[in-house]
Design a protein around this motif. Structure first.
Motif, short mmCIF file in Angstrom:
data_model
loop_
_atom_site.label_atom_id
_atom_site.label_comp_id
_atom_site.label_asym_id
_atom_site.label_seq_id
_atom_site.Cartn_x
_atom_site.Cartn_y
_atom_site.Cartn_z
N ASP A 96 30.22 17.29 -47.92
CA ASP A 96 30.42 16.80 -49.29
C ASP A 96 31.81 17.14 -49.80
N ARG A 97 32.27 18.36 -49.50
CA ARG A 97 33.61 18.76 -49.95
C ARG A 97 34.67 17.90 -49.27
N HIS A 98 34.49 17.68 -47.99
CA HIS A 98 35.46 16.86 -47.26
C HIS A 98 35.48 15.41 -47.76
N ALA A 99 34.30 14.90 -48.11
CA ALA A 99 34.22 13.53 -48.65
C ALA A 99 34.97 13.43 -49.97
N SER A 100 34.84 14.46 -50.81
CA SER A 100 35.54 14.49 -52.09
C SER A 100 37.06 14.52 -51.86
N GLU A 101 37.48 15.32 -50.89
CA GLU A 101 38.91 15.40 -50.57
C GLU A 101 39.44 14.07 -50.04
N MET A 102 38.63 13.42 -49.22
CA MET A 102 39.05 12.13 -48.66
C MET A 102 39.18 11.07 -49.74
N ASN A 103 38.35 11.16 -50.77
CA ASN A 103 38.47 10.22 -51.90
C ASN A 103 39.82 10.38 -52.59
N LEU A 104 40.24 11.64 -52.77
CA LEU A 104 41.55 11.90 -53.37
C LEU A 104 42.67 11.34 -52.49
N LEU A 105 42.54 11.57 -51.19
CA LEU A 105 43.57 11.12 -50.25
C LEU A 105 43.63 9.60 -50.16
N THR A 106 42.47 8.97 -50.16
CA THR A 106 42.43 7.51 -50.10
C THR A 106 43.06 6.90 -51.34
N GLY A 107 42.80 7.51 -52.50
CA GLY A 107 43.41 7.04 -53.74
C GLY A 107 44.93 7.18 -53.70
N ALA A 108 45.39 8.29 -53.11
CA ALA A 108 46.84 8.52 -53.01
C ALA A 108 47.49 7.53 -52.05
N GLU A 109 46.77 7.15 -51.02
CA GLU A 109 47.32 6.23 -50.01
C GLU A 109 47.77 4.90 -50.60
N ILE A 110 47.04 4.44 -51.62
CA ILE A 110 47.34 3.12 -52.17
C ILE A 110 48.42 3.17 -53.26
N THR A 111 48.90 4.40 -53.57
CA THR A 111 49.98 4.53 -54.53
C THR A 111 51.24 3.91 -53.95
N GLN A 112 51.95 3.16 -54.75
CA GLN A 112 53.11 2.40 -54.26
C GLN A 112 54.17 3.33 -53.66
N ASP A 113 54.48 4.42 -54.35
CA ASP A 113 55.52 5.33 -53.89
C ASP A 113 54.88 6.52 -53.18
N PRO A 114 55.11 6.70 -51.87
CA PRO A 114 54.47 7.80 -51.14
C PRO A 114 54.87 9.17 -51.64
#
Length: 201
Positions: free
Chosen positions: A62-80
């Motif tokens: 569950d903790r890893h899934a929550s972290e992956m949600n944050l990372l996936t959201g960051a991935e789509i940000t225009q500026d890395p």
């Protein structure tokens, strides 16, 4: 029992277990402790989780899934670069909340347990490897876009970033008075030393 109710029961049991682990540690916590903390029958708890190991695995997942949600959201940000700075703040600021500190306290116990238990080690490594891949991809994208110096290895930089977070987790748990903002400024300064500024138009 409906799927929604099963999910609620599962969450109640995991929250109870996390409280027990944070208070007593993995080894001292028993299934009886979890049952008492949850205020449920033994049959109800065992229907969802057959052992303490299953509970540990579920909490980690569950903790890893929550972290992956944050990372996936960051991935789509225009500026890395903006994404990387935002990720640093999101992860570090969680340590300012009661729930975040408790979650990380349990997470740290899994790190120690991973040194002696292969099953726990698999969960810990999985929890690092997936974020590592995503962060390295963002670093690589920043290099391709000319936003990050090309002289550093993106995989190594991603691993160093995760190490900075893990190290601060330990320091914050050892001493809750350690301030978050100065640490975030240091991370920004480190990243700034690697960033190639966009030319002004």
């Amino acid at each position: 029992m409906t799927a929604v109710r099963r999910a609620e029961r599962r969450a109640e049991i995991l929250a109870a277990a996390e409280s027990c682990f944070a208070r007593l540690g993995f080894h001292r916590t028993t299934m009886r402790d979890v049952i008492a903390e949850a205020g449920l029958s033994a049959g109800c708890v065992y229907k969802h989780f057959k052992s303490k190991h299953e509970i540990v695995a579920a909490i980690a997942a569950d903790r890893h899934a929550s972290e992956m949600n944050l990372l996936t959201g960051a991935e789509i940000t225009q500026d890395p670069i903006t994404a990387l700075r935002g990720l640093s703040r999101s992860f570090i600021e969680q340590l300012e909340t009661k729930a975040g500190k408790k979650s990380r306290a349990v997470g740290v116990q899994t790190w120690a347990e991973a040194l002696r238990d292969d099953e726990v080690l698999r969960h810990v490594r999985r929890g690092v490897e997936k974020p590592l891949t995503k962060i390295a991809a963002m670093m690589s994208r920043a290099q391709k876009e000319g936003r990050l110096v090309a002289t550093v290895d993106p995989d190594a930089l991603a691993r160093a970033s995760i190490a900075l977070f893990h190290g601060f987790v330990l320091q914050k748990l050892w001493n809750p008075k350690v301030a978050v903002e100065p640490y975030l400024h240091v991370i920004d300064a480190i990243l700034a030393g690697l960033v190639i500024d966009k030319p002004k138009r």
